[in-house]
Motif scaffolding. Structure first.
Motif, PDB file in Angstrom:
ATOM      1  N   PRO A 150       0.804  -1.234   0.085  1.00 22.57           N
ATOM      2  CA  PRO A 150       0.073  -0.037   0.077  1.00 22.57           C
ATOM      3  C   PRO A 150       0.753   1.409  -0.002  1.00 22.57           C
ATOM      4  O   PRO A 150       0.306   2.346  -0.331  1.00 22.57           O
ATOM      5  N   LEU A 151       1.997   1.311   0.426  1.00 26.57           N
ATOM      6  CA  LEU A 151       2.738   2.429   0.262  1.00 26.57           C
ATOM      7  C   LEU A 151       3.309   2.790  -1.182  1.00 26.57           C
ATOM      8  O   LEU A 151       3.518   3.899  -1.373  1.00 26.57           O
ATOM      9  N   ARG A 152       3.277   1.703  -2.005  1.00 27.10           N
ATOM     10  CA  ARG A 152       3.708   2.332  -3.278  1.00 27.10           C
ATOM     11  C   ARG A 152       2.723   3.225  -3.978  1.00 27.10           C
ATOM     12  O   ARG A 152       3.239   4.605  -4.295  1.00 27.10           O
ATOM     13  N   PRO A 153       1.300   3.425  -3.820  1.00 26.69           N
ATOM     14  CA  PRO A 153       0.473   4.434  -4.392  1.00 26.69           C
ATOM     15  C   PRO A 153       0.662   5.685  -3.528  1.00 26.69           C
ATOM     16  O   PRO A 153       0.671   6.888  -4.145  1.00 26.69           O
ATOM     17  N   ILE A 154       0.830   5.588  -2.211  1.00 25.55           N
ATOM     18  CA  ILE A 154       1.123   6.733  -1.446  1.00 25.55           C
ATOM     19  C   ILE A 154       2.251   7.347  -1.748  1.00 25.55           C
ATOM     20  O   ILE A 154       2.316   8.696  -1.664  1.00 25.55           O
ATOM     21  N   ARG A 155       3.297   6.604  -1.988  1.00 24.61           N
ATOM     22  CA  ARG A 155       4.472   7.380  -2.442  1.00 24.61           C
ATOM     23  C   ARG A 155       4.374   8.049  -3.964  1.00 24.61           C
ATOM     24  O   ARG A 155       4.812   9.011  -3.827  1.00 24.61           O
ATOM     25  N   GLN A 156       3.725   7.698  -4.714  1.00 26.34           N
ATOM     26  CA  GLN A 156       3.364   8.482  -5.978  1.00 26.34           C
ATOM     27  C   GLN A 156       2.602   9.800  -5.525  1.00 26.34           C
ATOM     28  O   GLN A 156       2.794  10.843  -6.273  1.00 26.34           O
ATOM     29  N   LEU A 157       1.582   9.591  -4.663  1.00 25.03           N
ATOM     30  CA  LEU A 157       0.762  10.694  -4.271  1.00 25.03           C
ATOM     31  C   LEU A 157       1.701  11.884  -3.608  1.00 25.03           C
ATOM     32  O   LEU A 157       1.668  13.127  -3.956  1.00 25.03           O
ATOM     33  N   VAL A 158       2.578  11.379  -2.758  1.00 24.30           N
ATOM     34  CA  VAL A 158       3.521  12.220  -2.079  1.00 24.30           C
ATOM     35  C   VAL A 158       4.587  12.997  -3.098  1.00 24.30           C
ATOM     36  O   VAL A 158       4.644  14.009  -2.976  1.00 24.30           O
ATOM     37  N   ASP A 159       5.060  12.109  -4.094  1.00 25.28           N
ATOM     38  CA  ASP A 159       6.032  12.838  -4.982  1.00 25.28           C
ATOM     39  C   ASP A 159       5.324  13.769  -5.817  1.00 25.28           C
ATOM     40  O   ASP A 159       5.977  14.902  -6.056  1.00 25.28           O
ATOM     41  N   THR A 160       3.999  13.516  -6.180  1.00 27.15           N
ATOM     42  CA  THR A 160       3.377  14.397  -7.074  1.00 27.15           C
ATOM     43  C   THR A 160       3.085  15.875  -6.163  1.00 27.15           C
ATOM     44  O   THR A 160       3.161  16.928  -6.852  1.00 27.15           O
TER      45      THR A 160
ATOM     46  N   ARG B  48       9.767  13.022   2.887  1.00 23.67           N
ATOM     47  CA  ARG B  48       9.569  11.571   2.285  1.00 23.67           C
ATOM     48  C   ARG B  48      10.330  10.706   3.295  1.00 23.67           C
ATOM     49  O   ARG B  48       9.840   9.540   3.358  1.00 23.67           O
ATOM     50  N   ALA B  49      11.198  11.290   4.106  1.00 22.62           N
ATOM     51  CA  ALA B  49      11.794  10.040   5.125  1.00 22.62           C
ATOM     52  C   ALA B  49      10.895   9.753   6.155  1.00 22.62           C
ATOM     53  O   ALA B  49      10.890   8.829   6.782  1.00 22.62           O
ATOM     54  N   GLN B  50       9.855  10.292   6.146  1.00 24.50           N
ATOM     55  CA  GLN B  50       8.624  10.129   7.110  1.00 24.50           C
ATOM     56  C   GLN B  50       7.882   8.752   6.722  1.00 24.50           C
ATOM     57  O   GLN B  50       7.292   8.043   7.472  1.00 24.50           O
ATOM     58  N   ILE B  51       8.026   8.537   5.314  1.00 28.59           N
ATOM     59  CA  ILE B  51       7.652   7.251   4.925  1.00 28.59           C
ATOM     60  C   ILE B  51       8.693   6.246   4.831  1.00 28.59           C
ATOM     61  O   ILE B  51       9.720   6.558   4.284  1.00 28.59           O
ATOM     62  N   LYS B  52       8.677   5.278   5.490  1.00 30.30           N
ATOM     63  CA  LYS B  52       9.978   4.440   5.994  1.00 30.30           C
ATOM     64  C   LYS B  52      10.185   3.754   4.522  1.00 30.30           C
ATOM     65  O   LYS B  52      11.603   3.308   4.815  1.00 30.30           O
ATOM     66  N   TYR B  53       9.621   3.675   3.629  1.00 26.58           N
ATOM     67  CA  TYR B  53      10.034   2.743   2.518  1.00 26.58           C
ATOM     68  C   TYR B  53      10.171   4.061   1.472  1.00 26.58           C
ATOM     69  O   TYR B  53       9.678   4.972   1.188  1.00 26.58           O
ATOM     70  N   TYR B  54      11.525   3.969   0.817  1.00 24.13           N
ATOM     71  CA  TYR B  54      11.878   5.248  -0.021  1.00 24.13           C
ATOM     72  C   TYR B  54      12.373   4.735  -1.461  1.00 24.13           C
ATOM     73  O   TYR B  54      13.491   4.949  -1.794  1.00 24.13           O
ATOM     74  N   PRO B  55      11.735   4.228  -2.492  1.00 27.26           N
ATOM     75  CA  PRO B  55      11.971   3.692  -3.625  1.00 27.26           C
ATOM     76  C   PRO B  55      11.925   5.045  -4.501  1.00 27.26           C
ATOM     77  O   PRO B  55      11.180   5.767  -4.410  1.00 27.26           O
ATOM     78  N   GLN B  56      12.715   5.062  -5.922  1.00 28.62           N
ATOM     79  CA  GLN B  56      12.501   5.869  -6.866  1.00 28.62           C
ATOM     80  C   GLN B  56      11.048   6.011  -7.523  1.00 28.62           C
ATOM     81  O   GLN B  56      10.546   4.502  -7.234  1.00 28.62           O
ATOM     82  N   SER B  57      10.599   6.818  -7.904  1.00 26.64           N
ATOM     83  CA  SER B  57       9.265   6.709  -8.695  1.00 26.64           C
ATOM     84  C   SER B  57       9.463   6.075 -10.117  1.00 26.64           C
ATOM     85  O   SER B  57      10.533   6.081 -10.596  1.00 26.64           O
ATOM     86  N   GLY B  58       8.305   5.391 -10.286  1.00 24.24           N
ATOM     87  CA  GLY B  58       8.398   4.864 -11.757  1.00 24.24           C
ATOM     88  C   GLY B  58       8.396   3.285 -11.862  1.00 24.24           C
ATOM     89  O   GLY B  58       8.466   2.526 -11.430  1.00 24.24           O
TER      90      GLY B  58
END
Length: 74
Positions: A26-36, A64-74
């Motif tokens: 579930p963090l993958r779509p959250i990460r995309q929202l955060v990046d946007t 972004r560091a507040q989200i424990k998982y930190y992959p690059q977008s894409g």
């Protein structure tokens, strides 16, 4: 001065964090929202920092560091 937002995924490991997180996590779509959202705030962040001086840690990296998982977008 606001520093660059550089990703160092393989600094201490040969496997990136993105490879360790399941594709359906579930963090993958959250990460995309955060990046946007952070991309939309880039001009606002730039306006908060002086043009000269020592580079700081970019605020988007700290947020972004507040989200424990930190992959690059894409």
């Amino acid at each position: 001065m606001r520093g660059p937002d550089i990703h160092q995924d393989t600094l201490f490991s040969t496997v990136s964090p993105a490879d360790r997180v399941p594709k359906d996590h579930p963090l993958r779509p959250i990460r995309q929202l955060v990046d946007t959202a952070l991309l939309a705030l880039e001009e606002d962040f730039d306006a908060l920092y002086a043009e000269a001086g020592r580079d700081s840690i970019p605020p988007e990296k700290l947020l972004r560091a507040q989200i424990k998982y930190y992959p690059q977008s894409g």
